[in-house]
Design an enzyme around this catalytic site. Structure first.
Site, PDB file in Angstrom:
ATOM      1  N   ASP A   1       0.838  -1.204   0.000  1.00 36.95           N
ATOM      2  CA  ASP A   1       0.000   0.000   0.000  1.00 36.95           C
ATOM      3  C   ASP A   1       0.873   1.256   0.000  1.00 36.95           C
ATOM      4  O   ASP A   1       2.077   1.201   0.320  1.00 36.95           O
ATOM      5  CB  ASP A   1      -0.862  -0.048   1.281  1.00 36.95           C
ATOM      6  CG  ASP A   1      -2.125   0.789   1.205  1.00 36.95           C
ATOM      7  OD1 ASP A   1      -2.278   1.566   0.248  1.00 36.95           O
ATOM      8  OD2 ASP A   1      -2.958   0.660   2.125  1.00 36.95           O
TER       9      ASP A   1
ATOM     10  N   ASP B   1     -10.955   1.867  -2.692  1.00 32.42           N
ATOM     11  CA  ASP B   1     -11.483   1.645  -1.338  1.00 32.42           C
ATOM     12  C   ASP B   1     -13.004   1.717  -1.335  1.00 32.42           C
ATOM     13  O   ASP B   1     -13.638   1.391  -0.341  1.00 32.42           O
ATOM     14  CB  ASP B   1     -10.912   2.691  -0.371  1.00 32.42           C
ATOM     15  CG  ASP B   1      -9.536   2.291   0.126  1.00 32.42           C
ATOM     16  OD1 ASP B   1      -9.164   1.114  -0.034  1.00 32.42           O
ATOM     17  OD2 ASP B   1      -8.829   3.155   0.679  1.00 32.42           O
TER      18      ASP B   1
HETATM   19  C1  DGJ Z   1      -5.775   1.848   2.074  1.00 28.78           C
HETATM   20  C2  DGJ Z   1      -6.169   0.580   1.376  1.00 28.78           C
HETATM   21  O1  DGJ Z   1      -6.741   0.868   0.139  1.00 28.78           O
HETATM   22  C3  DGJ Z   1      -7.126  -0.181   2.264  1.00 28.78           C
HETATM   23  O2  DGJ Z   1      -7.575  -1.341   1.613  1.00 28.78           O
HETATM   24  C4  DGJ Z   1      -6.435  -0.515   3.549  1.00 28.78           C
HETATM   25  O3  DGJ Z   1      -5.368  -1.395   3.300  1.00 28.78           O
HETATM   26  C5  DGJ Z   1      -5.949   0.752   4.228  1.00 28.78           C
HETATM   27  N1  DGJ Z   1      -5.149   1.553   3.329  1.00 28.78           N
HETATM   28  C6  DGJ Z   1      -5.139   0.428   5.464  1.00 28.78           C
HETATM   29  O4  DGJ Z   1      -4.581   1.526   6.025  1.00 28.78           O
END
Ligand code: DGJ
Length: 705
Positions: free
Chosen positions: A457, A525
């Protein structure tokens, strides 16, 4: 036969280069002034015909311009007033190069044109590659400072390639826009007579745009019309400038870096750009997407033939509130649904109870995992699933052991205050010691916890970028991204079988560069299935479904508050690499049973979705539908979604133009047979239940003739 001609030909007497793909031709000519100029890009034509074609120039009308020739990489000299793909400054202040052509190599599918400045020790190689079975032409540039002992050369811009569309009655630009939670929104705009800049200044590819575009004359549709499309394989800042000139010609130039950042080329050094790929198709936007998707599978993804597992990810269920018993409970429930991979998301390390601390300290949080991660990993493996772990290696909280030990490792301009976003700063991976730390830390995590999958990420862009004490601090922009790519490559090489999911707060870093070392990308997300239909439509313009991670989460959705049936959520997520991200502890027995059944359905159609040929048979509107076909026409699956009913109208039949009109197809679930001619010409009843958030999954099998 045109297709049996060699992929790359260079005719020295004419200075003509011809690149042939199965369904297109690209031609350029080295002009007498040494500059390679664009000649043609479109349907196949013979070399003799191409030799007689003029360069794609807009004719001069006055002494205020010369013929505006379409350069393959425009330098800043001559009567050229469009965006330059190469911008350099020599030590004495001179700007721009003037080429002489010094030679070429044409080897298999690769062509290199060597150009040198007429007076200065600077060489550029314009590189082209055609790989088997793809209509994509890959291009990049290599720039070399030839003279030892000479002064440095400031490179203000080095694009990978400049592209030229043919003269068209009008020009339309398709591109992707959005933001966090709204990535990959397809936008189609008439191109103004102007320079239109698509760019990311963030150090990441970006949620708000993507380095993909398509140009057509404004009349192309999903299955018809000529389309020219390009995509840059770069995961940091980038810029593409599309120039429609007043005379009616459209060109675009693109590459890494945004405006205002540069690279100082020292004597003997070279700078190589990322690949900028392009394709032509006469088969509309759908044809362009299928050609891109086939190319990504065949020539970009590291392991295209491996099934993407049905994963469970705990993020929406637990947020930062992770611990061993809670994760084990979820793992049992996930395994019961048929999940094949369990991913432990954020919150497992350092002092990380929220986003304020711990980022950078990649050891298990003792209160949450007093016995370390091994017991969880072992239990996940015992349940028959792979074990996945979330990491965000490029980032650091100031409240962390790592930052306290190495405050100088962050990207930071010494004379500016640093902006925190999500309470974090960005580590400068361009520093060799930071890259080495990240590579070792990640390798240790994978080894010690038997990790099968890393979700990598990155949750903020760069700001106040600087590199204290470095003579060429802008190098960090390119150096950082290269290091991210390199670490991923090395981890994969060290740990065969390890898979990596690309993520940057959802789909903030999805591009051909990232997909060359990852297996799939976290699309957004936003897991609301209604919003996802549009997001997935945009994503599919370039990327294949197997790379599109799609989770089924809870209802109401955490982002939108919308309530939708489980079946609808599944049917939308089944269009990609299915995952589950809901709080399974709150799902009823009935929901768990239905989910298990839907996971089993997905596994039956997975080879088609993940490796089939995709046809967007109904583009998102009141209804949307995607058809995945086995390349040999033996099996098909159709996913249909209708977010809202309107006026009580019955949904129209869905036509399946990719089927064989001479064949017969059986729906094995309803045991109903159809003639291919009817499915092509009239369509199939989408079998949607009444009401909003209706969906269906229809399978078809070729049974004759
Ligand atoms: C952003 C990601 O897109 C989410 O799926 C998750 O992993 C969060 N970060 C965690 O901080």
């Amino acid at each position: 036969m045109l297709t049996t001609l060699p992929p790359v030909t260079f005719v020295p007497d004419l200075g003509l280069a011809v690149l042939r793909t199965p369904n297109s031709v690209y031609a350029l000519r080295v002009a007498p002034d040494g500059s390679p100029r664009h000649v043609y890009w479109g349907r196949p034509l013979g070399t003799d015909v191409l030799a007689g074609l003029p360069e794609a120039a807009s004719p001069a009308a006055s002494s205020f311009e010369a013929d505006a020739a379409a350069d393959e990489l425009a330098p800043q000299t001559g009567a050229r007033f469009g965006p330059a793909g190469l911008q350099v400054r020599f030590a004495d202040g001179t700007r721009g190069v003037q080429w002489r052509f010094v030679g070429h190599t044409a080897d298999g599918g690769e062509l290199r044109l060597r150009l040198e400045d007429r007076r200065r020790p600077l060489r550029a190689e314009l590189c082209y590659r055609v790989r088997p079975g793809t209509d994509v032409i890959e291009r990049w540039t290599e720039l070399t400072h030839l003279a030892v002992g000479d002064g440095p050369i400031a490179v203000d811009r080095l694009d990978s390639a400049s592209w030229t569309a043919p003269p068209l009655a009008d020009y339309r630009l398709s591109h992707l826009v959005g933001g966090w939670n709204s990535e990959f929104q397809l936008q189609r705009d008439r191109l103004p007579v102007a320079e239109t800049v698509l760019t990311s200044r963030r150090g990441l590819t970006g949620h708000h745009t993507n380095p993909w575009l398509a140009v057509d004359d404004g009349t192309a549709g999903e299955e018809r019309g000529e389309v020219w499309s390009t995509a840059l394989a770069w995961s940091g800042s980038w810029r593409v400038t599309v120039h429609r000139d007043p005379v009616g010609r459209t060109t675009w130039t693109g590459g890494f870096g945004h405006e205002g950042i540069g690279w100082t080329l020292r004597p003997g050094e070279s700078l190589r750009t990322p690949v900028y790929a392009g394709l032509y198709t006469p088969h509309g936007f759908g044809g362009a997407s299928r050609a891109w998707q086939a190319h990504v599978r065949r020539h970009v993804l590291p392991e295209p033939e491996r099934d993407r597992p049905v994963l469970y990810n705990s993020w929406e269920a637990t947020g930062f509130d992770v611990d061993e018993p809670g994760q084990i409970r979820l793992a049992h429930l996930a395994a019961g649904l048929g999940a094949e991979l369990f991913v432990l998301d954020d919150g497992w390390f350092g002092t990380r109870r929220d986003d304020r601390s711990g980022l950078g300290d990649w050891t298990p949080r003792p209160e949450a995992f007093p016995r370390g991660l091994r017991p969880l990993a072992d239990e996940v493996h015992r349940l028959g699933m792979g074990f996945g772990l979330w990491v965000e290696p490029e980032m650091v909280n100031q409240d962390s052991e790592l930052y306290r030990a190495h405050p100088d490792w962050v990207i930071h301009s010494p004379h500016l205050d640093a902006t925190e976003l999500r309470n974090q700063l960005v580590l400068n991976f361009a520093r060799p010691e930071v890259e080495a730390w990240a590579y070792e830390t990640l390798g240790r995590l994978v080894r010690e916890h038997d990790v099968d999958w890393l979700k990598w990420d990155a949750n903020r862009p760069f700001t106040e970028a600087g590199w204290d004490g470095h003579p060429d601090p802008d190098r960090l922009w390119i150096g950082h991204t290269r290091a991210v790519h390199r670490i991923m490559d090395r981890l994969r090489a060290d740990h065969p079988g390890l898979r990596i999911e690309a993520c940057a707060g959802g789909g903030g870093r999805v591009d051909l560069g990232m997909l060359a070392r990852t297996d799939q990308a976290w699309t957004s997300d936003n897991t609301d299935p209604v919003d996802r239909i549009g997001i997935q439509h945009g994503f599919s313009q370039l990327f294949p479904a197997q790379t599109m991670a799609a989770w089924v989460t809870d209802s109401p959705n955490t982002t939108t508050g919308r309530r939708t049936p489980l079946r609808f959520r599944f049917h939308v997520a089944m269009a990609g690499a299915l995952g589950i991200g809901g709080d399974l502890t709150s799902w009823s027995e009935e929901e768990l049973a239905e989910a298990a059944e839907l996971v089993a359905h997905y596994k039956r159609v997975r080879p088609l979705v993940q490796r089939g040929v995709q046809h967007r048979v109904v583009v998102p509107g009141p209804m949307a539908a995607v058809h995945y076909a086995a390349p040999d026409d033996s099996e098909h699956v159709l996913l249909v979604w209708r977010p809202t009913t309107r006026f009580g109208h019955r949904p129209a039949p869905v036509r399946l133009p990719a089927l064989d009109p001479g064949a017969r197809y059986l729906d094995p679930d309803l045991k109903q047979e159809y003639s291919g001619a009817v499915l092509v010409a009239r369509g199939i009843d989408p079998r949607l239940p009444d009401g909003d958030h209706a969906s269906s999954l229809i399978r078809l099998r070729r049974v004759g003739p």
